[in-house]
Design a protein around this motif. Structure first.
Motif, mmCIF file in Angstrom:
data_model
loop_
_atom_site.group_PDB
_atom_site.id
_atom_site.type_symbol
_atom_site.label_atom_id
_atom_site.label_comp_id
_atom_site.label_asym_id
_atom_site.label_seq_id
_atom_site.Cartn_x
_atom_site.Cartn_y
_atom_site.Cartn_z
ATOM 1 N N GLY A 181 0.835 -1.186 0.000
ATOM 2 C CA GLY A 181 0.000 0.000 0.000
ATOM 3 C C GLY A 181 0.872 1.237 0.000
ATOM 4 O O GLY A 181 2.082 1.168 -0.235
ATOM 5 N N LEU A 182 0.267 2.377 0.273
ATOM 6 C CA LEU A 182 0.985 3.648 0.303
ATOM 7 C C LEU A 182 1.193 4.057 1.753
ATOM 8 O O LEU A 182 0.248 4.405 2.463
ATOM 9 N N LEU A 183 2.436 4.020 2.207
ATOM 10 C CA LEU A 183 2.788 4.407 3.572
ATOM 11 C C LEU A 183 3.037 5.914 3.601
ATOM 12 O O LEU A 183 3.757 6.444 2.747
ATOM 13 N N PRO A 200 -3.476 9.714 -0.912
ATOM 14 C CA PRO A 200 -3.776 9.722 -2.344
ATOM 15 C C PRO A 200 -4.234 8.361 -2.847
ATOM 16 O O PRO A 200 -3.686 7.326 -2.448
ATOM 17 N N ARG A 201 -5.227 8.368 -3.742
ATOM 18 C CA ARG A 201 -5.772 7.117 -4.264
ATOM 19 C C ARG A 201 -5.436 6.893 -5.728
ATOM 20 O O ARG A 201 -5.692 5.811 -6.258
ATOM 21 N N LEU A 303 5.756 3.338 -1.386
ATOM 22 C CA LEU A 303 5.060 2.057 -1.404
ATOM 23 C C LEU A 303 5.720 1.103 -0.423
ATOM 24 O O LEU A 303 6.942 0.989 -0.369
ATOM 25 N N ALA A 304 4.896 0.384 0.356
ATOM 26 C CA ALA A 304 5.456 -0.485 1.381
ATOM 27 C C ALA A 304 4.437 -1.541 1.780
ATOM 28 O O ALA A 304 3.248 -1.438 1.462
ATOM 29 N N ILE A 328 -2.767 0.916 -2.409
ATOM 30 C CA ILE A 328 -1.831 1.293 -3.458
ATOM 31 C C ILE A 328 -2.556 2.177 -4.469
ATOM 32 O O ILE A 328 -3.697 1.893 -4.867
ATOM 33 N N PRO A 329 -1.972 3.305 -4.881
ATOM 34 C CA PRO A 329 -2.630 4.176 -5.864
ATOM 35 C C PRO A 329 -2.929 3.410 -7.156
ATOM 36 O O PRO A 329 -2.169 2.542 -7.572
#
Length: 471
Positions: A181-183, A200-201, A303-304, A328-329
Motif C-alpha cells: 500500500g501507500l505508507l 492519495p488514491r 510504497l510499502a 496502493i494508488p
C-alpha cells in the motif's frame, strides 16, 4: 511475525552477506518431551494421510527459524508454544533450529536445498516454490492437509494457499502474507496542508501531494522510490500491477512491460523526479533507505508493506502515531507475497503429520501461537499492524477484533488501507532476475534527466525475455 527487514532480505536478492559457516555446523536447540533421535523414532500412528496425528505417536521433528537468543520475547513465546503443543502431543519432540542465515540468505538457502540439508520443516517465501521443487525438496502434503489436521482451513484465503501449490498439489502452509500500500508520514502531510486520513488514491494525486510535501523544503522529499539491489525492479512491478499492467505475460514466457502502461509508469516517475523535483536528489536507494528517510521526517510517502511500520518503530526509534497507510494508488492490483513453511521430501508420514500439527497450532489457529495477541502485547511486541492476515469468514472477524482489542498502535491510521482492499497479485516467475533487469529502468529514470525511456524499456524487454527463455 517476521520483521519486514528480514522478510525482504531474500526477496530483494541481497547477496553481500559474507558468512560462510558450514550448513552442517548450524546449531540446533529446542524444547522436547523425548530424547529419541529421528532414526530411533517409533510410531504408533496410522500411515493414512487422512488420519490426523495420533497423540501416542513418538517422533522427533526439526524446525527452521526458531528465534535466536537476541530476540528474547520471541524465543520465550516459541518455548511456551512448544510446551503447550506437548500437552496435546506429549510424544512429539520439537527440535528448533536458530539459524537466521539459513532462513534469510539466498546463497545459503540455495546451498541447503542442493545439499538436501534442510530441516524437516523449513522456512520459505511464496516465491521460493519453483526453486524448492526444482531441487526436489518439498513433500506433497495435499492428502495430509484437511479439516481434521487444519480445522480452520476453509477460512484461509484460497489465493494465499494457491501460492503454495503447483499442478494442483500443495507443498506448504502459510505463516504470513502481505500486500503493498501507500505508507505516509502523517506529520509531513499535516505540515503540507494534506489530510493524512485520506492518502492519495491515484498516481495523479500522489504527484500533486508529493509536490506540496517537497515544497516544505529542508531536504524533504514528497515521494520515494528504490532503484538498486533488485528493489527498484520489485517496485516497478508493483507500480505496473497498480495500474492494471503486467511485467510478464500470462504464459510466463515474455516480458509485458514495454507498452503503454509501462511507459506511463516510467514517464510519471521521470516527471516527478525531474519536472517536479519531488523525489529528492539522493537516488540509487534500496530497502532500508526509504524507511530511514520517512522515520526521520524527510520523506512524505512510499510504497510499502504494513510491517515496515513495526520495523521502523522497533529498529529506528520512530513512533507509531507518525504513520498512516492507504491502498496502493491506482487500485487495480497490488503486489502480494508472503512466508510459509514446507516439509522436507522423503520424511516419514508420522513426521509429516507432526509437522502439520505443529504448524496448525503455531501459525494457523486464531487466538493461539502467533495469533495470541494478548500475549504478544504483554511481551512488548507490536499488535495492530494490519498484516499478516490471511483469514476469511468468522476467523477474520475474531482475529480482527483481537488485534484491535490488544493494539499497541493507533489502528485507525491504517483504516484507509484496511477498508479499501486491493486484489493481490503474485510476483512474476524468475522474480529476482526480472527485478535485477528492471533496476536499470528505475535507476536510469531517477538518475538521468535525459533518460531515453523507450530505449530503457526496450533493452530491459530483451533482457527479461532472455531470462524467461532460460527457465
Amino acid at each position: 511475525m517476521r520483521s519486514a527487514r528480514f522478510r525482504r532480505v531474500r526477496r530483494a536478492g541481497v547477496m553481500t552477506l559474507v558468512s560462510a559457516l558450514s550448513l552442517s555446523a548450524l546449531a540446533a536447540c529446542g524444547t522436547s518431551s523425548s530424547s529419541d533421535d529421528d532414526s530411533g523414532a517409533k510410531s504408533s500412528g496410522s500411515s493414512d494421510p487422512a488420519a490426523p496425528l495420533d497423540p501416542k505417536t513418538k517422533v522427533t521433528i526439526t524446525i527452521d527459524c526458531m528465534p535466536p537468543t537476541a530476540k528474547q520475547a520471541e524465543l520465550k513465546e516459541w518455548k511456551e508454544d512448544v510446551k503447550e503443543f506437548n500437552k496435546t502431543y506429549p510424544n512429539v519432540t520439537i527440535e528448533g533450529r536458530s539459524t537466521p542465515g539459513q532462513c534469510l540468505e539466498p546463497p545459503r538457502f540455495t546451498a541447503m536445498l542442493k545439499a538436501k540439508s534442510q530441516p524437516d520443516v523449513f522456512y520459505t517465501y511464496f516465491t521460493d516454490l519453483p526453486q524448492v521443487l526444482d531441487n526436489d525438496g518439498a513433500e506433497d502434503i495435499t492428502a495430509y492437509v484437511h479439516d481434521k489436521s487444519v480445522p480452520l482451513l476453509k477460512d484461509i484465503d484460497p489465493n494465499v494457499m494457491a501460492s503454495l501449490k503447483q499442478d494442483g498439489k500443495l507443498y506448504g502452509l502459510p505463516t504470513s502474507n502481505y500486500t503493498m500500500g501507500l505508507l505516509v508520514n502523517r506529520k509531513l502531510f499535516k505540515d503540507a496542508g494534506l489530510d493524512p486520513d485520506a492518502p492519495p488514491r491515484t498516481w495523479e494525486e500522489v504527484r500533486s501531494a508529493a509536490k506540496k510535501i517537497a515544497g516544505l523544503g529542508k531536504g524533504i522529499a514528497g515521494f520515494g522510490e528504490y532503484s538498486a539491489g533488485n528493489t527498484g525492479g520489485w517496485h516497478f512491478t508493483a507500480q505496473m500491477y497498480s495500474v492494471g499492467g503486467d511485467v510478464v505475460d500470462a504464459d510466463g514466457r515474455k516480458a509485458a512491460f514495454n507498452g503503454t502502461l509501462g511507459k506511463q509508469v516510467a514517464r510519471n516517475l521521470h516527471a516527478m523526479r525531474w519536472e517536479d523535483d519531488s523525489m529528492g536528489k539522493t537516488q540509487l536507494l534500496k530497502w532500508g533507505d526509504l524507511q530511514k528517510q520517512i522515520a526521520t521526517d524527510k520523506l512524505g510517502m512510499f510504497l510499502a508493506a504494513p510491517d515496515d511500520i513495526a520495523y521502523m518503530v522497533q529498529q529506528l526509534g520512530a513512533k507509531y502515531e507518525n504513520f498512516g497507510m492507504g491502498p496502493i494508488p491506482g487500485e487495480r492490483n497490488t503486489l502480494a507475497g508472503g512466508n510459509a513453511y514446507m516439509i522436507k521430501k522423503g520424511i516419514s508420514p508420522d513426521k509429516v503429520k507432526a509437522a502439520i500439527a505443529w504448524l496448525n497450532f503455531k501459525n494457523l489457529s486464531v487466538g493461539k501461537g502467533q495469533f495470541d495477541w494478548a500475549r504478544t502485547k504483554a511481551d512488548g511486541l507490536p499488535v495492530g499492524v494490519p498484516q499478516p492476515n490471511f483469514w476469511l469468514n468468522a476467523s477474520k472477524t475474531a482475529d480482527d477484533a483481537a488485534r484491535v482489542e490488544h493494539a499497541t498502535m493507533p489502528v485507525e491510521n491504517f483504516r484507509p488501507f484496511m477498508d479499501n482492499a486491493v486484489a493481490g497479485k503474485a510476483e512474476p516467475p524468475k522474480a529476482q532476475e526480472v527485478y535485477k533487469v528492471l533496476d536499470n529502468v528505475m535507476s536510469g529514470i531517477l538518475t538521468n534527466k535525459d533518460a531515453d525511456i523507450d530505449k530503457l524499456l526496450a533493452t530491459a524487454e530483451q533482457q527479461v525475455n532472455q531470462v524467461l527463455a532460460n527457465q
